[in-house]
Write a protein that holds these residues in place. Structure first.
Motif, PDB file in Angstrom:
ATOM      1  N   HIS A 159       0.887  -1.315   0.031  1.00 35.89           N
ATOM      2  CA  HIS A 159       0.113   0.101  -0.086  1.00 35.89           C
ATOM      3  C   HIS A 159       0.857   1.195  -0.047  1.00 35.89           C
ATOM      4  O   HIS A 159       0.515   2.398   0.533  1.00 35.89           O
ATOM      5  N   LYS A 160       1.810   1.070  -0.732  1.00 33.42           N
ATOM      6  CA  LYS A 160       2.912   2.279  -0.923  1.00 33.42           C
ATOM      7  C   LYS A 160       3.644   2.822   0.170  1.00 33.42           C
ATOM      8  O   LYS A 160       3.969   4.153  -0.106  1.00 33.42           O
ATOM      9  N   GLU A 161       3.838   2.232   1.297  1.00 36.20           N
ATOM     10  CA  GLU A 161       4.299   2.876   2.230  1.00 36.20           C
ATOM     11  C   GLU A 161       5.499   1.955   2.900  1.00 36.20           C
ATOM     12  O   GLU A 161       5.395   0.906   3.308  1.00 36.20           O
ATOM     13  N   GLU A 162       6.704   2.549   2.568  1.00 38.86           N
ATOM     14  CA  GLU A 162       8.170   1.594   2.804  1.00 38.86           C
ATOM     15  C   GLU A 162       8.553   1.765   4.318  1.00 38.86           C
ATOM     16  O   GLU A 162       9.295   0.895   4.665  1.00 38.86           O
ATOM     17  N   ASN A 163       7.994   2.779   4.959  1.00 39.28           N
ATOM     18  CA  ASN A 163       8.412   3.015   6.308  1.00 39.28           C
ATOM     19  C   ASN A 163       7.319   3.183   7.277  1.00 39.28           C
ATOM     20  O   ASN A 163       7.417   4.365   7.612  1.00 39.28           O
ATOM     21  N   PRO A 164       6.663   2.184   7.469  1.00 39.06           N
ATOM     22  CA  PRO A 164       5.474   2.447   8.522  1.00 39.06           C
ATOM     23  C   PRO A 164       5.998   2.711   9.900  1.00 39.06           C
ATOM     24  O   PRO A 164       7.175   2.246  10.326  1.00 39.06           O
ATOM     25  N   ALA A 165       5.181   3.537  10.652  1.00 40.32           N
ATOM     26  CA  ALA A 165       5.899   3.894  11.982  1.00 40.32           C
ATOM     27  C   ALA A 165       4.771   3.240  12.850  1.00 40.32           C
ATOM     28  O   ALA A 165       3.650   2.800  12.783  1.00 40.32           O
ATOM     29  N   ASN A 166       5.389   3.225  14.377  1.00 34.88           N
ATOM     30  CA  ASN A 166       4.405   2.926  15.426  1.00 34.88           C
ATOM     31  C   ASN A 166       3.754   1.534  15.256  1.00 34.88           C
ATOM     32  O   ASN A 166       2.878   1.376  15.306  1.00 34.88           O
ATOM     33  N   ILE A 167       4.623   0.447  14.810  1.00 37.39           N
ATOM     34  CA  ILE A 167       4.097  -0.915  14.450  1.00 37.39           C
ATOM     35  C   ILE A 167       4.116  -1.623  15.741  1.00 37.39           C
ATOM     36  O   ILE A 167       4.910  -1.619  16.584  1.00 37.39           O
ATOM     37  N   ARG A 168       2.681  -1.894  16.184  1.00 35.73           N
ATOM     38  CA  ARG A 168       2.614  -2.587  17.546  1.00 35.73           C
ATOM     39  C   ARG A 168       1.712  -3.558  17.514  1.00 35.73           C
ATOM     40  O   ARG A 168       0.894  -3.697  16.475  1.00 35.73           O
ATOM     41  N   TYR A 169       1.330  -4.348  18.574  1.00 32.78           N
ATOM     42  CA  TYR A 169       0.396  -5.610  18.607  1.00 32.78           C
ATOM     43  C   TYR A 169      -0.038  -5.560  19.898  1.00 32.78           C
ATOM     44  O   TYR A 169       0.603  -5.298  20.778  1.00 32.78           O
ATOM     45  N   ILE A 170      -1.309  -6.230  19.913  1.00 34.81           N
ATOM     46  CA  ILE A 170      -2.193  -6.671  21.259  1.00 34.81           C
ATOM     47  C   ILE A 170      -2.584  -8.078  20.851  1.00 34.81           C
ATOM     48  O   ILE A 170      -3.103  -8.386  20.116  1.00 34.81           O
TER      49      ILE A 170
END
Length: 144
Positions: free
Chosen positions: A54-65
């Motif tokens: 989806h055209k984002e090579e550097n996603p930020a704040n990747i987190r999980y629950i």
């Protein structure tokens, strides 16, 4: 006086000679434990792969629950499914772009939420939205 005759016990249940599907499992799933190192790596790879598509090579704040699918869907979408499963909910931020069919205007969003089955590692649901969902009711988010 004799008791009325009992219908034969047929397994699996049938009606007019057609096998009926088993009833849906309505049990609530358990919240999974923390993912091990390999599962964390797999979750991070799923997030980065979807971001890249989806055209984002550097996603930020990747987190999980860790959660259940029913609870995760209730917090992130209007979709409902039968049954439940233990899942990891991944959320990340960025500038995402999704091209639609037939050259219509693309969909843009600043957050993607992904629901991954904890047992199989398969993505069951995902959504893109203008802003991140408040997932605090599901628990404490951890960085990936």
């Amino acid at each position: 006086m004799d008791p009325p005759p009992q219908p034969p016990n047929i397994d699996p249940p049938t009606r007019a000679g057609i096998t009926m599907p088993p009833p849906q499992d309505t049990r609530k799933a358990a919240i999974p434990g923390a993912p091990n190192a390999q599962q964390r790596a797999d979750l991070a790879a799923i997030a980065r792969r979807l971001a890249s598509r989806h055209k984002e090579e550097n996603p930020a704040n990747i987190r999980y629950i860790a959660s259940t699918r029913q609870e995760a869907l209730a917090e992130t979408t209007a979709s409902r499914v039968s049954g439940d499963a233990s899942v990891y909910v991944i959320q990340m931020e960025g500038n995402f772009l999704r091209h639609t069919r037939h050259g219509l205007k693309p969909i843009v969003g600043n957050s993607i939420t992904i629901i991954v089955d904890a047992e199989t590692g398969q993505v069951t649901d995902w959504s893109m939205s203008p802003r991140s969902h408040d997932l605090s009711r599901l628990g404490q988010a951890a960085a990936l």
